[in-house]
Design a protein around this motif. Structure first.
Motif, short mmCIF file in Angstrom:
data_model
loop_
_atom_site.label_atom_id
_atom_site.label_comp_id
_atom_site.label_asym_id
_atom_site.label_seq_id
_atom_site.Cartn_x
_atom_site.Cartn_y
_atom_site.Cartn_z
N ASP A 51 0.83 -1.21 0.00
CA ASP A 51 0.00 0.00 0.00
C ASP A 51 0.86 1.25 0.00
O ASP A 51 0.55 2.24 -0.69
CB ASP A 51 -0.91 0.02 1.24
CG ASP A 51 -2.03 -1.02 1.15
OD1 ASP A 51 -2.31 -1.49 0.05
OD2 ASP A 51 -2.59 -1.35 2.21
N ILE A 52 1.92 1.24 0.78
CA ILE A 52 2.81 2.41 0.87
C ILE A 52 3.49 2.67 -0.47
O ILE A 52 3.59 3.81 -0.93
CB ILE A 52 3.85 2.20 1.99
CG1 ILE A 52 3.14 2.18 3.35
CG2 ILE A 52 4.91 3.30 1.96
CD1 ILE A 52 4.05 1.78 4.51
N LYS A 56 9.57 1.31 5.07
CA LYS A 56 10.70 0.86 5.88
C LYS A 56 10.15 0.09 7.06
O LYS A 56 9.07 0.39 7.56
CB LYS A 56 11.54 2.05 6.36
CG LYS A 56 12.17 2.86 5.24
CD LYS A 56 12.96 4.05 5.80
CE LYS A 56 13.54 4.89 4.67
NZ LYS A 56 14.28 6.08 5.20
N THR A 57 10.89 -0.91 7.52
CA THR A 57 10.42 -1.75 8.60
C THR A 57 11.48 -1.89 9.68
O THR A 57 12.65 -2.15 9.38
CB THR A 57 10.06 -3.16 8.08
OG1 THR A 57 9.09 -3.04 7.05
CG2 THR A 57 9.50 -4.02 9.22
N ARG A 116 6.23 0.00 11.12
CA ARG A 116 6.28 0.28 9.68
C ARG A 116 6.29 1.78 9.45
O ARG A 116 5.51 2.53 10.04
CB ARG A 116 5.09 -0.38 9.00
CG ARG A 116 4.90 -0.11 7.52
CD ARG A 116 6.05 -0.62 6.65
NE ARG A 116 6.43 -1.99 6.92
CZ ARG A 116 5.77 -3.07 6.52
NH1 ARG A 116 4.64 -2.95 5.87
NH2 ARG A 116 6.24 -4.28 6.77
N PHE A 117 7.19 2.22 8.58
CA PHE A 117 7.34 3.63 8.22
C PHE A 117 6.91 3.85 6.77
O PHE A 117 7.08 2.97 5.93
CB PHE A 117 8.79 4.09 8.36
CG PHE A 117 9.36 4.04 9.74
CD1 PHE A 117 9.46 5.20 10.51
CD2 PHE A 117 9.79 2.84 10.29
CE1 PHE A 117 10.01 5.16 11.79
CE2 PHE A 117 10.34 2.78 11.56
CZ PHE A 117 10.45 3.95 12.32
N GLN A 124 -2.74 9.46 9.39
CA GLN A 124 -1.84 9.12 8.29
C GLN A 124 -2.36 7.95 7.44
O GLN A 124 -1.81 7.65 6.39
CB GLN A 124 -0.47 8.73 8.85
CG GLN A 124 0.21 9.79 9.69
CD GLN A 124 0.66 10.97 8.86
OE1 GLN A 124 1.01 10.80 7.71
NE2 GLN A 124 0.64 12.16 9.45
N TYR A 125 -3.43 7.28 7.91
CA TYR A 125 -3.85 6.07 7.20
C TYR A 125 -5.36 5.93 7.28
O TYR A 125 -6.00 6.25 8.28
CB TYR A 125 -3.21 4.85 7.86
CG TYR A 125 -3.41 3.55 7.10
CD1 TYR A 125 -2.68 3.28 5.95
CD2 TYR A 125 -4.32 2.59 7.55
CE1 TYR A 125 -2.85 2.10 5.25
CE2 TYR A 125 -4.49 1.40 6.86
CZ TYR A 125 -3.76 1.15 5.71
OH TYR A 125 -3.94 -0.02 5.04
#
Length: 250
Positions: A102-103, A111-112, A145-146, A240-241
């Protein structure tokens, strides 16, 4: 082909000695008939009680078969009409993209950060969620998760240890992508969406202020045979989501 009755009776051949659940053996040929065009949109199917009697299965088994097809967007239930093949525009299996994907789709870089990666015997509660025996080895993975450099979600997944991707792999690709590389492909899921106030742990990981509301999602994913693949418990920064859902009238 449709019978002379007012509803369609799908041709189903059950192998009661097979490890494949009966509800999946019922759902699969109906799904193939719909996707191939044999069953046209609007075709009415027999109800779960009639199906259960005809195929000599329990009513919950017939209900779950129809529920799976409904979850895949292939059937709709309308009051006063019954169960019908859904309009052609929704004839697609349910997709289960990961947040990682999705990102990327939003044009950002995922990034994780692996916060913990532990193996333990399954407690009765975890065993019930994964439909395994109590004491079976499970792996619990907690990740942050970033999106670019902005923390977006705190994600916890529990999975059988034999299926668990490595921590290193999960820092590189999405969870479901890691599973697919080993032939494990979730095809449907049950999700519960909610909200709650951030805990101290959430505040530290996500960088939110106190008394902030977070979006929550619990998901249990299944493969094509109806086997539980994993259970996830995730929280997202609400600012943000967002989650987009398509719903249909019954």
């Amino acid at each position: 082909m449709p019978s002379r009755k007012s509803y369609y009776e799908p041709e189903v051949h059950l192998d009661r000695t097979s490890p494949i659940p009966l509800y999946h053996q019922i759902a699969e040929p109906i799904e193939k008939a719909i996707l191939s065009g044999v069953l046209a949109p609007g075709t009415r199917l027999e109800d779960e009680l009639t199906m259960a009697k005809r195929l000599r299965v329990s009513r919950p088994t017939a209900r779950r078969a129809l529920q799976i097809l409904g979850d895949h967007g292939l059937l709709v239930r309308r009051r006063g009409v019954g169960t019908q093949v859904a309009p052609a525009r929704v004839h697609r299996p349910a997709e289960l993209p990961s947040l990682f994907e999705d990102i990327i789709a939003e044009g950002k870089t995922p990034k994780t950060q692996i916060l913990s990666y532990t193996q333990t015997p399954a407690s009765p509660e975890v065993a019930k969620r994964l439909e395994i025996d109590t004491g079976t080895s499970v792996t619990t993975i907690k990740r942050l998760r970033f999106a670019d450099d902005t923390p977006l979600a705190l994600m916890t997944n529990v999975i059988r240890t034999e299926w668990a991707p490595s921590a290193q792999r999960l820092e590189e690709v999405g969870f479901y992508t890691s599973l697919a590389a080993h032939g494990i492909v979730p095809t449907m899921a049950r999700q519960t969406i909610g909200a709650r106030l951030a805990t101290t742990e959430d505040l530290g990981a996500l960088g939110e202020d106190s008394d902030t509301a977070l979006l929550t999602m619990q998901r249990t994913a299944f493969d094509e045979a109806g086997t539980v693949v994993e259970h996830g418990d995730h929280v997202f920064r609400a600012g943000q989501y967002s989650l987009n859902l398509t719903v249909f009238a019954r």
